[in-house]
Every structure is written in structure tokens, then in C-alpha cells.
Scaffold this motif. Sequence first.
Motif, PDB file in Angstrom:
ATOM      1  N   ALA A 179     -18.004 -15.997 -15.015  1.00 14.49           N
ATOM      2  CA  ALA A 179     -16.631 -15.174 -14.663  1.00 14.49           C
ATOM      3  C   ALA A 179     -16.668 -14.014 -13.964  1.00 14.49           C
ATOM      4  O   ALA A 179     -17.474 -13.127 -14.351  1.00 14.49           O
ATOM      5  N   CYS A 212     -14.071 -11.207 -13.467  1.00 16.35           N
ATOM      6  CA  CYS A 212     -12.511 -10.776 -13.839  1.00 16.35           C
ATOM      7  C   CYS A 212     -12.430  -9.315 -14.152  1.00 16.35           C
ATOM      8  O   CYS A 212     -13.619  -8.739 -14.626  1.00 16.35           O
ATOM      9  N   VAL A 260     -10.333 -19.702 -13.756  1.00 16.75           N
ATOM     10  CA  VAL A 260     -11.375 -18.592 -13.843  1.00 16.75           C
ATOM     11  C   VAL A 260     -12.191 -18.246 -12.298  1.00 16.75           C
ATOM     12  O   VAL A 260     -12.782 -19.391 -12.023  1.00 16.75           O
ATOM     13  N   THR A 284     -14.961 -16.622 -10.136  1.00 19.31           N
ATOM     14  CA  THR A 284     -16.380 -16.764  -9.839  1.00 19.31           C
ATOM     15  C   THR A 284     -16.715 -15.547  -8.837  1.00 19.31           C
ATOM     16  O   THR A 284     -17.773 -14.904  -9.078  1.00 19.31           O
TER      17      THR A 284
END
Length: 146
Positions: A29, A31, A45, A47
Motif C-alpha cells: 500500500a 497511502c 488501494v 501502490t
Amino acid sequence: MKLLIKKLDERAVIPARQTQFSAGYDLSACCGEPITVKAGQTVKVHTGVAMEIDGDKSTVGLIYARSGLATKFGLAPANCVGVIDWDYRGEVIVALHNSSENDFVINHGDRIAQLVLAPVFTPEVEVADELSGTVRGEGGFGSTNK
């Protein structure tokens, strides 16, 4: 053959195999803040990476669940297996579905899925009036009673 990875975000984690004989490259992930995947919810999600399979145009990238996330926490790709076509050059984004009764928090850098490269066969499609016979024939779901 090479798997070329372009970082679209400086914080992105390069996909990697965890052991010498791992089939999949773990996707992580990317984020800025934790993502809560509520029970029964699907989230996309990021990458932070894009990819190119260099050298063989008959290869596809397939996004599979990480077995631990799926079996312990009910978190797996929403479409069961994601397909990254050879000619796609955008960000790899994983749609994760939480099939459990509990919320799950994803943090930056968490391994969320795995990328497996596989050959693709694209035969010419031909319409046929008849198909060859087999012992099974048209028997479908459960037709072998096993």
C-alpha cells in the motif's frame, strides 16, 4: 524477461518476492494515512507503482490475495484475480474487499496482495456448429458426483 517498475510516488515500495521460490511479488500500500476497510466494504488501494513486462507481450500480470490476509482477516481482491494487461502503463491499484465482520486497517507499506506473471494464450475465435464429444459431455456443476 524483465519486470520494469516505475515509482509514481517516492514513498512507493518496489514489489518483491519474499523467498527464492516465491511465485508472487508482494504489492504494498502507498497511502498518506491509514485506510480503514470496513466489514463488507471494498476499497481501492494505491501502490504508487506502474509496471511493464519487458520482453514478452504474451505475459499478463495477475493480482492475487495474500493467503494470510485472506484467511485470517477476510481481505482479498474484490474481483478475485486482478488482470494487468501487457499494454497497461498506469498505476497498479488493488481493489480489496473485506469479507469479514471486522474492520481492517491498512497502513502505508503494508503488503496487500501479490503479483504473479503468467503466459496468456489468445487463439483465433471460430464459430462452430458442433463440438467434439467427450465422456463428460454437457455435465456441469457436480456432474461427476465428487
